[in-house]
Design a protein around this motif. Structure first.
Motif, PDB file in Angstrom:
ATOM      1  N   PHE A 408       8.732 -32.428  14.741  1.00  0.00           N
ATOM      2  CA  PHE A 408       9.848 -32.969  15.513  1.00  0.00           C
ATOM      3  C   PHE A 408       9.398 -34.172  16.337  1.00  0.00           C
ATOM      4  CE2 PHE A 408      12.594 -33.131  19.306  1.00  0.00           C
ATOM      5  CZ  PHE A 408      13.796 -33.397  18.670  1.00  0.00           C
ATOM      6  N   THR A 409       8.178 -34.133  16.855  1.00  0.00           N
ATOM      7  CA  THR A 409       7.659 -35.295  17.575  1.00  0.00           C
ATOM      8  C   THR A 409       7.624 -36.512  16.661  1.00  0.00           C
ATOM      9  OG1 THR A 409       6.315 -33.868  19.012  1.00  0.00           O
ATOM     10  CG2 THR A 409       5.700 -36.186  18.885  1.00  0.00           C
ATOM     11  N   ASP A 410       7.162 -36.326  15.430  1.00  0.00           N
ATOM     12  CA  ASP A 410       7.167 -37.423  14.456  1.00  0.00           C
ATOM     13  C   ASP A 410       8.591 -37.863  14.129  1.00  0.00           C
ATOM     14  OD1 ASP A 410       4.407 -37.648  14.195  1.00  0.00           O
ATOM     15  OD2 ASP A 410       4.322 -36.054  12.704  1.00  0.00           O
ATOM     16  N   TYR A 411       9.491 -36.898  14.068  1.00  0.00           N
ATOM     17  CA  TYR A 411      10.908 -37.192  13.802  1.00  0.00           C
ATOM     18  C   TYR A 411      11.472 -38.108  14.886  1.00  0.00           C
ATOM     19  CZ  TYR A 411      15.845 -36.001  12.804  1.00  0.00           C
ATOM     20  OH  TYR A 411      17.193 -36.030  12.517  1.00  0.00           O
ATOM     21  N   VAL A 412      11.149 -37.803  16.139  1.00  0.00           N
ATOM     22  CA  VAL A 412      11.595 -38.644  17.257  1.00  0.00           C
ATOM     23  C   VAL A 412      11.017 -40.052  17.123  1.00  0.00           C
ATOM     24  CG1 VAL A 412      11.453 -38.979  19.761  1.00  0.00           C
ATOM     25  CG2 VAL A 412      11.896 -36.695  18.833  1.00  0.00           C
ATOM     26  N   ARG A 413       9.735 -40.145  16.762  1.00  0.00           N
ATOM     27  CA  ARG A 413       9.064 -41.448  16.706  1.00  0.00           C
ATOM     28  C   ARG A 413       9.487 -42.292  15.506  1.00  0.00           C
ATOM     29  NH1 ARG A 413       3.149 -38.976  18.423  1.00  0.00           N
ATOM     30  NH2 ARG A 413       3.673 -38.623  20.628  1.00  0.00           N
ATOM     31  N   ASN A 414      10.263 -41.702  14.602  1.00  0.00           N
ATOM     32  CA  ASN A 414      10.807 -42.470  13.485  1.00  0.00           C
ATOM     33  C   ASN A 414      12.263 -42.870  13.711  1.00  0.00           C
ATOM     34  OD1 ASN A 414       9.042 -42.816  10.883  1.00  0.00           O
ATOM     35  ND2 ASN A 414       8.463 -40.850  11.762  1.00  0.00           N
ATOM     36  N   GLN A 415      12.775 -42.611  14.911  1.00  0.00           N
ATOM     37  CA  GLN A 415      14.143 -43.019  15.224  1.00  0.00           C
ATOM     38  C   GLN A 415      14.164 -44.486  15.677  1.00  0.00           C
ATOM     39  OE1 GLN A 415      16.671 -40.897  14.518  1.00  0.00           O
ATOM     40  NE2 GLN A 415      14.971 -39.600  13.807  1.00  0.00           N
ATOM     41  N   PRO A 416      15.244 -45.196  15.360  1.00  0.00           N
ATOM     42  CA  PRO A 416      15.345 -46.607  15.774  1.00  0.00           C
ATOM     43  C   PRO A 416      15.199 -46.799  17.279  1.00  0.00           C
ATOM     44  CG  PRO A 416      17.061 -46.061  14.187  1.00  0.00           C
ATOM     45  CD  PRO A 416      16.394 -44.776  14.549  1.00  0.00           C
ATOM     46  N   GLU A 417      15.712 -45.838  18.064  1.00  0.00           N
ATOM     47  CA  GLU A 417      15.643 -45.968  19.520  1.00  0.00           C
ATOM     48  C   GLU A 417      14.195 -45.974  20.001  1.00  0.00           C
ATOM     49  OE1 GLU A 417      19.533 -43.948  18.483  1.00  0.00           O
ATOM     50  OE2 GLU A 417      17.434 -43.868  17.816  1.00  0.00           O
ATOM     51  N   PHE A 418      13.352 -45.130  19.383  1.00  0.00           N
ATOM     52  CA  PHE A 418      11.948 -45.092  19.773  1.00  0.00           C
ATOM     53  C   PHE A 418      11.247 -46.394  19.393  1.00  0.00           C
ATOM     54  CE2 PHE A 418       7.466 -44.162  18.996  1.00  0.00           C
ATOM     55  CZ  PHE A 418       7.105 -43.510  20.162  1.00  0.00           C
ATOM     56  N   LYS A 419      11.518 -46.895  18.190  1.00  0.00           N
ATOM     57  CA  LYS A 419      10.869 -48.124  17.736  1.00  0.00           C
ATOM     58  C   LYS A 419      11.305 -49.319  18.563  1.00  0.00           C
ATOM     59  CE  LYS A 419      10.416 -46.392  13.012  1.00  0.00           C
ATOM     60  NZ  LYS A 419      10.826 -46.523  11.600  1.00  0.00           N
ATOM     61  N   GLU A 420      12.574 -49.346  18.943  1.00  0.00           N
ATOM     62  CA  GLU A 420      13.043 -50.418  19.821  1.00  0.00           C
ATOM     63  C   GLU A 420      12.373 -50.330  21.185  1.00  0.00           C
ATOM     64  OE1 GLU A 420      17.238 -50.018  19.912  1.00  0.00           O
ATOM     65  OE2 GLU A 420      17.517 -50.569  17.806  1.00  0.00           O
ATOM     66  N   GLY A 421      12.148 -49.077  21.650  1.00  0.00           N
ATOM     67  CA  GLY A 421      11.457 -48.899  22.922  1.00  0.00           C
ATOM     68  C   GLY A 421      10.036 -49.413  22.882  1.00  0.00           C
TER      69      GLY A 421
END
Length: 434
Positions: A408-421
């Motif tokens: 799930f941590t990896d799932y979060v880090r593959n979201q556009p919001e995380f990458k934009e952050g």
């Protein structure tokens, strides 16, 4: 199969390493993120007798029953697959309970009836065979049987953890009591729609047949067999490390809000965007807990848990969503607080009733956002702590959900919001374990 699902996940998230083999962690990591059950060194007499009687119950008929159920569920399940393909493009919260949906369920019901009859006879046979084979054992341990039945009593009725005197810890438990005593067919169809979208028709259909043929033997004759085992209340929990969901270097309320919304969308929406669906499909376990129809007073519905462990399985559960559909940070049930002392807010409450033969666990489970910024999966279960079978079963669940915490941590880090952050805050992604 599993390889195909991994390839789809890798296509949807090219920067995430997804392996065919299960994620393996060292024992110290497992111990850091889970409450483990002490495992006896050897099998006791009840364990061996449970294995032997399970073989006697299942071996003569299981494959024959499996073939019949497979044939009689193929057409209606394929129709559900076609129906979900025709639903609006994702993201899609849940199938609208319209007249058209009701008519579709009305068409499906007689198609499933032959399989339902076979499953009913199969489960009845397991109960009768357990009684005949295990009664002599029980007569030698009458006091243990009474204590085990007492431990199961709170899970014998309708969904909701209600004590024998009628008291309940949370209003959520009282809401569950209004649902009824079995599974509503329209809810079953809704759960199948979302699960087929995630896993595909072929995998889901095989898992569905496995769960109604093999899981009842495990549940009735082993995990909830009060004739053989000294059952009592127990507790285990699995959790993740704190998650910086917006990549700003600080774990705060903004991260919690995003995590709650993301996790609820992953496990509750009928249809997910393809990127997220592909990553979820590669997981060894995915729960689908459909949203409750807004007009339903009990706010309870049926869900499904897909697992590709030893065999593919699709386990049936009841659940309540304690937060509002349009706001995952607002409580939908006044007065509800998570049972876990480490939780900041509840995302879903899952009921695993003793009479439900399609899930091996008896107890109550929460999926929560933790106060420290992670997520957790606390489980209040009924089991025999002196049984090696029971201990291995629950320690296996512990290891599974610890791995899911990392995924799930990896799932979060593959979201556009995380990458934009990351770009906004000029940071690099932290190392992840896959």
């Amino acid at each position: 199969g599993r390889l195909q699902r991994v390839r789809r996940a890798a296509h949807c998230a090219t920067d995430q390493m997804v392996r065919v083999k299960r994620m393996e962690l060292d024992e110290a990591t497992y111990a850091k993120f889970a409450d483990y059950v002490e495992e006896p060194k050897s099998f006791k007499c009840a364990d061996l007798y449970a294995y032997a009687t399970s073989a006697v119950i299942a071996l003569p008929w299981a494959l024959f029953v499996w073939a019949l159920v497979y044939v009689f569920t193929f057409l209606p399940t394929a129709l559900i697959s076609c129906y979900q393909s025709c639903m609006p493009a994702p993201p899609h919260d849940y199938p609208k309970r319209t007249c058209g949906y009701a008519m579709f369920c009305l068409v499906l019901f007689p198609l499933y009836l032959p399989a339902m009859f076979i499953i009913f006879m199969w489960v009845s046979w397991i109960y009768v065979a357990r009684f005949v084979l295990c009664l002599p054992f029980a007569l030698l341990n009458c006091s243990s049987v009474l204590k085990s039945r007492a431990a199961l009593r709170k899970y014998n009725g309708r969904p909701g953890v209600v004590e024998p005197d009628g008291s309940a810890r949370s209003p959520v438990d009282k809401m569950g009591q209004k649902y009824g005593g079995w599974f509503h067919f329209t809810d079953v169809v809704a759960a199948l729609i979302g699960s087929i979208h995630r896993q595909g028709f072929c995998d889901l259909h095989i898992a569905l047949v496995n769960s109604v043929v093999f899981v009842p033997v495990l549940k009735i004759n082993i995990m909830a067999n009060y004739f053989l085992f000294k059952l009592e209340d127990g507790y285990i929990n699995q959790w993740s490390a704190p998650i910086d969901a917006d990549a700003d270097g600080v774990i705060d309320d903004d991260d919690q809000i995003f995590i709650r919304s993301l996790l609820r969308n992953q496990i509750c929406r009928s249809k997910m965007v393809e990127r997220n669906r592909g990553m979820s499909d590669a997981w060894p376990f995915v729960g689908h807990y459909p949203y409750t129809p807004p007009e339903r007073e009990s706010q309870t519905t049926s869900g499904m848990q897909f697992s590709d462990g030893t065999i593919l399985s699709a386990l049936w559960v009841h659940q309540i969503h304690p937060t509002k559909l349009d706001d995952p940070n607002a409580s939908a049930i006044e007065g509800h607080t998570p049972r876990s002392e480490y939780a900041q807010s509840a995302i879903v409450c899952v009921y695993l009733q003793q009479w439900n033969p399609f899930h091996q666990v008896t107890g109550y489970v929460e999926v929560n956002a933790r106060k420290d910024g992670g997520v957790e999966h606390p489980m209040w279960i009924v089991f025999d702590p002196t049984s090696k079978i029971h201990a291995k079963q629950y320690n296996g669940i512990n290891k599974l959900f610890v791995r899911l915490g990392f995924r799930f941590t990896d799932y979060v880090r593959n979201q556009p919001e995380f990458k934009e952050g990351l770009k906004r805050n000029k940071r690099t992604a932290p190392a992840t374990r896959v």
